[in-house]
Design a protein around this motif. Sequence first.
Motif, PDB file in Angstrom:
ATOM      1  N   PRO A   1       0.820  -1.218   0.000  1.00  0.00           N
ATOM      2  CA  PRO A   1       0.000   0.000   0.000  1.00  0.00           C
ATOM      3  C   PRO A   1       0.854   1.269   0.000  1.00  0.00           C
ATOM      4  O   PRO A   1       0.467   2.286  -0.575  1.00  0.00           O
ATOM      5  CB  PRO A   1      -0.813  -0.112   1.300  1.00  0.00           C
ATOM      6  N   GLY A   2       2.039   1.202   0.609  1.00  0.00           N
ATOM      7  CA  GLY A   2       2.928   2.366   0.615  1.00  0.00           C
ATOM      8  C   GLY A   2       3.577   2.617  -0.739  1.00  0.00           C
ATOM      9  O   GLY A   2       3.989   3.723  -1.048  1.00  0.00           O
ATOM     10  N   LYS A   3       3.703   1.584  -1.553  1.00  0.00           N
ATOM     11  CA  LYS A   3       4.381   1.721  -2.855  1.00  0.00           C
ATOM     12  C   LYS A   3       3.381   1.788  -4.009  1.00  0.00           C
ATOM     13  O   LYS A   3       3.669   2.339  -5.059  1.00  0.00           O
ATOM     14  CB  LYS A   3       5.306   0.507  -3.102  1.00  0.00           C
ATOM     15  N   PHE A   4       2.232   1.172  -3.811  1.00  0.00           N
ATOM     16  CA  PHE A   4       1.250   1.086  -4.895  1.00  0.00           C
ATOM     17  C   PHE A   4      -0.142   1.349  -4.302  1.00  0.00           C
ATOM     18  O   PHE A   4      -0.744   0.459  -3.683  1.00  0.00           O
ATOM     19  CB  PHE A   4       1.315  -0.307  -5.534  1.00  0.00           C
ATOM     20  N   PRO A   5      -0.644   2.565  -4.482  1.00  0.00           N
ATOM     21  CA  PRO A   5      -1.933   2.926  -3.867  1.00  0.00           C
ATOM     22  C   PRO A   5      -3.097   2.069  -4.340  1.00  0.00           C
ATOM     23  O   PRO A   5      -4.133   2.017  -3.677  1.00  0.00           O
ATOM     24  CB  PRO A   5      -2.138   4.391  -4.291  1.00  0.00           C
ATOM     25  N   GLY A   6      -2.933   1.367  -5.462  1.00  0.00           N
ATOM     26  CA  GLY A   6      -4.008   0.499  -5.951  1.00  0.00           C
ATOM     27  C   GLY A   6      -4.123  -0.809  -5.190  1.00  0.00           C
ATOM     28  O   GLY A   6      -4.981  -1.638  -5.505  1.00  0.00           O
ATOM     29  N   THR A   7      -3.292  -1.021  -4.188  1.00  0.00           N
ATOM     30  CA  THR A   7      -3.395  -2.254  -3.383  1.00  0.00           C
ATOM     31  C   THR A   7      -4.736  -2.263  -2.657  1.00  0.00           C
ATOM     32  O   THR A   7      -5.138  -1.258  -2.072  1.00  0.00           O
ATOM     33  CB  THR A   7      -2.251  -2.301  -2.344  1.00  0.00           C
ATOM     34  N   VAL A   8      -5.412  -3.389  -2.708  1.00  0.00           N
ATOM     35  CA  VAL A   8      -6.741  -3.496  -2.096  1.00  0.00           C
ATOM     36  C   VAL A   8      -6.645  -4.393  -0.860  1.00  0.00           C
ATOM     37  O   VAL A   8      -6.176  -5.531  -0.953  1.00  0.00           O
ATOM     38  CB  VAL A   8      -7.757  -4.115  -3.094  1.00  0.00           C
ATOM     39  N   LEU A   9      -7.097  -3.873   0.268  1.00  0.00           N
ATOM     40  CA  LEU A   9      -7.058  -4.669   1.502  1.00  0.00           C
ATOM     41  C   LEU A   9      -8.493  -4.941   1.959  1.00  0.00           C
ATOM     42  O   LEU A   9      -9.025  -4.248   2.817  1.00  0.00           O
ATOM     43  CB  LEU A   9      -6.261  -3.928   2.586  1.00  0.00           C
ATOM     44  N   ARG A  10      -9.126  -5.891   1.319  1.00  0.00           N
ATOM     45  CA  ARG A  10     -10.517  -6.229   1.682  1.00  0.00           C
ATOM     46  C   ARG A  10     -10.649  -7.688   2.051  1.00  0.00           C
ATOM     47  O   ARG A  10     -11.744  -8.236   2.046  1.00  0.00           O
ATOM     48  CB  ARG A  10     -11.449  -5.943   0.502  1.00  0.00           C
ATOM     49  N   GLY A  11      -9.511  -8.351   2.285  1.00  0.00           N
ATOM     50  CA  GLY A  11      -9.574  -9.751   2.653  1.00  0.00           C
ATOM     51  C   GLY A  11      -9.782 -10.650   1.457  1.00  0.00           C
ATOM     52  O   GLY A  11      -9.818 -10.194   0.308  1.00  0.00           O
ATOM     53  N   SER A  12      -9.895 -11.949   1.737  1.00  0.00           N
ATOM     54  CA  SER A  12     -10.182 -12.894   0.662  1.00  0.00           C
ATOM     55  C   SER A  12     -11.136 -13.967   1.170  1.00  0.00           C
ATOM     56  O   SER A  12     -11.292 -14.165   2.381  1.00  0.00           O
ATOM     57  CB  SER A  12      -8.894 -13.502   0.102  1.00  0.00           C
ATOM     58  N   LEU A  13     -11.766 -14.634   0.216  1.00  0.00           N
ATOM     59  CA  LEU A  13     -12.790 -15.636   0.534  1.00  0.00           C
ATOM     60  C   LEU A  13     -12.399 -16.999  -0.005  1.00  0.00           C
ATOM     61  O   LEU A  13     -11.737 -17.096  -1.045  1.00  0.00           O
ATOM     62  CB  LEU A  13     -14.113 -15.234  -0.111  1.00  0.00           C
ATOM     63  N   VAL A  14     -12.833 -18.031   0.704  1.00  0.00           N
ATOM     64  CA  VAL A  14     -12.641 -19.405   0.229  1.00  0.00           C
ATOM     65  C   VAL A  14     -14.004 -20.086   0.304  1.00  0.00           C
ATOM     66  O   VAL A  14     -14.655 -20.042   1.353  1.00  0.00           O
ATOM     67  CB  VAL A  14     -11.614 -20.160   1.102  1.00  0.00           C
ATOM     68  N   VAL A  15     -14.411 -20.686  -0.798  1.00  0.00           N
ATOM     69  CA  VAL A  15     -15.714 -21.359  -0.832  1.00  0.00           C
ATOM     70  C   VAL A  15     -15.549 -22.766  -1.402  1.00  0.00           C
ATOM     71  O   VAL A  15     -14.532 -23.084  -2.023  1.00  0.00           O
ATOM     72  CB  VAL A  15     -16.744 -20.573  -1.692  1.00  0.00           C
ATOM     73  N   ALA A  16     -16.556 -23.574  -1.176  1.00  0.00           N
ATOM     74  CA  ALA A  16     -16.587 -24.915  -1.785  1.00  0.00           C
ATOM     75  C   ALA A  16     -18.043 -25.294  -1.974  1.00  0.00           C
ATOM     76  O   ALA A  16     -18.899 -24.913  -1.174  1.00  0.00           O
ATOM     77  CB  ALA A  16     -15.887 -25.925  -0.883  1.00  0.00           C
ATOM     78  N   HIS A  17     -18.296 -26.024  -3.025  1.00  0.00           N
ATOM     79  CA  HIS A  17     -19.665 -26.505  -3.238  1.00  0.00           C
ATOM     80  C   HIS A  17     -19.965 -27.631  -2.256  1.00  0.00           C
ATOM     81  O   HIS A  17     -19.038 -28.250  -1.710  1.00  0.00           O
ATOM     82  CB  HIS A  17     -19.831 -26.965  -4.685  1.00  0.00           C
ATOM     83  N   GLY A  18     -21.245 -27.875  -2.033  1.00  0.00           N
ATOM     84  CA  GLY A  18     -21.682 -28.824  -1.008  1.00  0.00           C
ATOM     85  C   GLY A  18     -20.908 -30.124  -1.007  1.00  0.00           C
ATOM     86  O   GLY A  18     -20.420 -30.582   0.030  1.00  0.00           O
ATOM     87  N   ARG A  19     -20.715 -30.723  -2.193  1.00  0.00           N
ATOM     88  CA  ARG A  19     -20.043 -32.031  -2.243  1.00  0.00           C
ATOM     89  C   ARG A  19     -18.573 -31.917  -1.842  1.00  0.00           C
ATOM     90  O   ARG A  19     -17.917 -32.906  -1.546  1.00  0.00           O
ATOM     91  CB  ARG A  19     -20.183 -32.649  -3.634  1.00  0.00           C
ATOM     92  N   ASP A  20     -18.014 -30.678  -1.868  1.00  0.00           N
ATOM     93  CA  ASP A  20     -16.603 -30.484  -1.517  1.00  0.00           C
ATOM     94  C   ASP A  20     -16.455 -29.821  -0.150  1.00  0.00           C
ATOM     95  O   ASP A  20     -15.401 -29.246   0.154  1.00  0.00           O
ATOM     96  CB  ASP A  20     -15.901 -29.623  -2.577  1.00  0.00           C
ATOM     97  N   ALA A  21     -17.495 -29.922   0.688  1.00  0.00           N
ATOM     98  CA  ALA A  21     -17.461 -29.244   1.993  1.00  0.00           C
ATOM     99  C   ALA A  21     -16.278 -29.721   2.828  1.00  0.00           C
ATOM    100  O   ALA A  21     -15.704 -28.952   3.612  1.00  0.00           O
ATOM    101  CB  ALA A  21     -18.777 -29.478   2.732  1.00  0.00           C
TER     102      ALA A  21
END
Length: 343
Positions: free
Chosen positions: A73-93
Motif C-alpha cells: 500500500p505504501g508503494k502502490f496505492p491500488g493495493t486493495v485490503l478487503r480480505g479474501s474468501l474461500v468457498v466450496a460446493h456442497g459435495r466439496d465441503a
Amino acid sequence: MRATVLGAGVAGLACAVELAGRGVTVEVLERGERLGAACCSWYAGGMLAPWCERESAEPLVTALGLESLTWWPGKFPGTVLRGSLVVAHGRDAGELRQFARRTEHYEWLDAERLAALEPDLAGRFSQALYFPEEGHLDPRAALAALAQRLATLGVAIRFGMDAEACQKAIVAAQAAGGTLIDCRGLAARDELPDLRGVKGEMLIVRLPDVSLSRPVRVLHPRVPVYIVPRGDGHYMIGATMIESDQPTRITARSLLELLGAAYALHPAFGEAEIIEIGTGVRPAFPDNLPRVQRIGGTIHVNGLYRHGFLLAPALARHAAEQVLAAGHSSEVMHADSHQRRLA
Ligand SMILES: Cc1cc2nc3c(=O)[nH]c(=O)nc-3n(C[C@H](O)[C@H](O)[C@H](O)COP(=O)(O)OP(=O)(O)OC[C@H]3O[C@@H](n4cnc5c(N)ncnc54)[C@H](O)[C@@H]3O)c2cc1C
C-alpha cells in the motif's frame, strides 16, 4: 554505494526500490524489451494471501508474507485490503473444513454473511471462510508503479539488454565497486542448478454483470481455482500448477478446468468475454521456499515460486540489508529456517 539489479520482475524491482530508498545508486538491467515482456510476474494473480497460502506453504511464507500487507500500500496505492474468501460446493465441503484446519486468521461465514460481503454470491454457498486481513493487487499496475517510483528516485531500467550488453554493464559496475543482485527468476538456473519451473496458466476475462470485490478461491479436490477482481469488470482466473519449465500455450484441459470452476462459482462467467490467455513459469527451489543467497560477489534473490508479490517486499528488504551490511558475510536467508543462518 552502488548496486546492479539483473531482472525487472517483481523481485528485481522490489530490490531496486529497497536499495534506492537506502541511498544506494542502483541500475536495473532487463533482458526484455519492456516491462513484463518476458517475466513470470506479468501473469500473477496478485493475491497477497499470507494466511490462505499457509494451507500448502511453510510457516516462513506466512511470516515473510505479512510484510507485503504494509509494503505494497505504501508503494502502490491500488493495493486493495478487503480480505479474501474461500468457498466450496456442497459435495466439496470436506475440502473447506480441511482448508480451515490448515490455516488461521479466518472467520466462518454463513450464507447471509457471505451475501453481505459479496452480494453477487448470494444463495450460491451455504458457508465460506473469510480471511479479513489479506489483500490483492493488479500485478501489472503494481510493476508499473514500482518502475515509476524508480524513475522518480533516479534509477534507470535498461531494457533489451542482451547477454553481451549485460556482461559489459556488470563488469563496469563491479569495477566501480558495485554489488550484483541477481533476480533473473528461472533464467538464473545457470548459477542455481536446483531451480525448477512450475508452469501456471491463467485467463483474464471481462464480465461487467458480476461484481466481486475480493479474491475468491473455489476449492475442489483436483482443480482448486481462484478468481481475482481486476476492476472495471475484469477478472483473473488462475491458476494451474504444472511441473514444467516450458511457457507453452494453455492446454484444452486447463482451459476447461479454469472456466468450469469460474462457471461453478457463478454461471454468469459462462457469458464472460475472454480477454487474454497466458502462461508463466514460476521459479522454485526443491522445497518451494525462497532464498536470498550470496554466491561469490552476487546476491541471488530467487525461488519465489507461487508467492512473488507476497514475498518480494521481505526478500528485497533482506537483500538490501545484505548489500549495506559491512563486511558482506556469506549470509543466507535460507528458506528451511525461520531465521537467517550462515552458509
Ligand atoms: C499464473 C500465476 C499466478 C500467480 N499468482 C500469484 C499470486 O497471486 N500472488 C503471488 O504473490 N505470486 C503469484 N505468482 C508467482 C509470481 O508470479 C512469481 O513468484 C514471481 O513472478 C517471480 O518473480 P521473479 O521476479 O523472481 O521472476 P520473473 O518475474 O520471471 O522476473 C525475472 C526477470 O528477469 C529477466 N531476465 C532473465 N534473464 C535475464 C538476463 N540475463 N539479463 C537481464 N534480465 C534477465 C526476465 O526477462 C524477467 O523480466 C503467480 C505466478 C503465476 C505463473
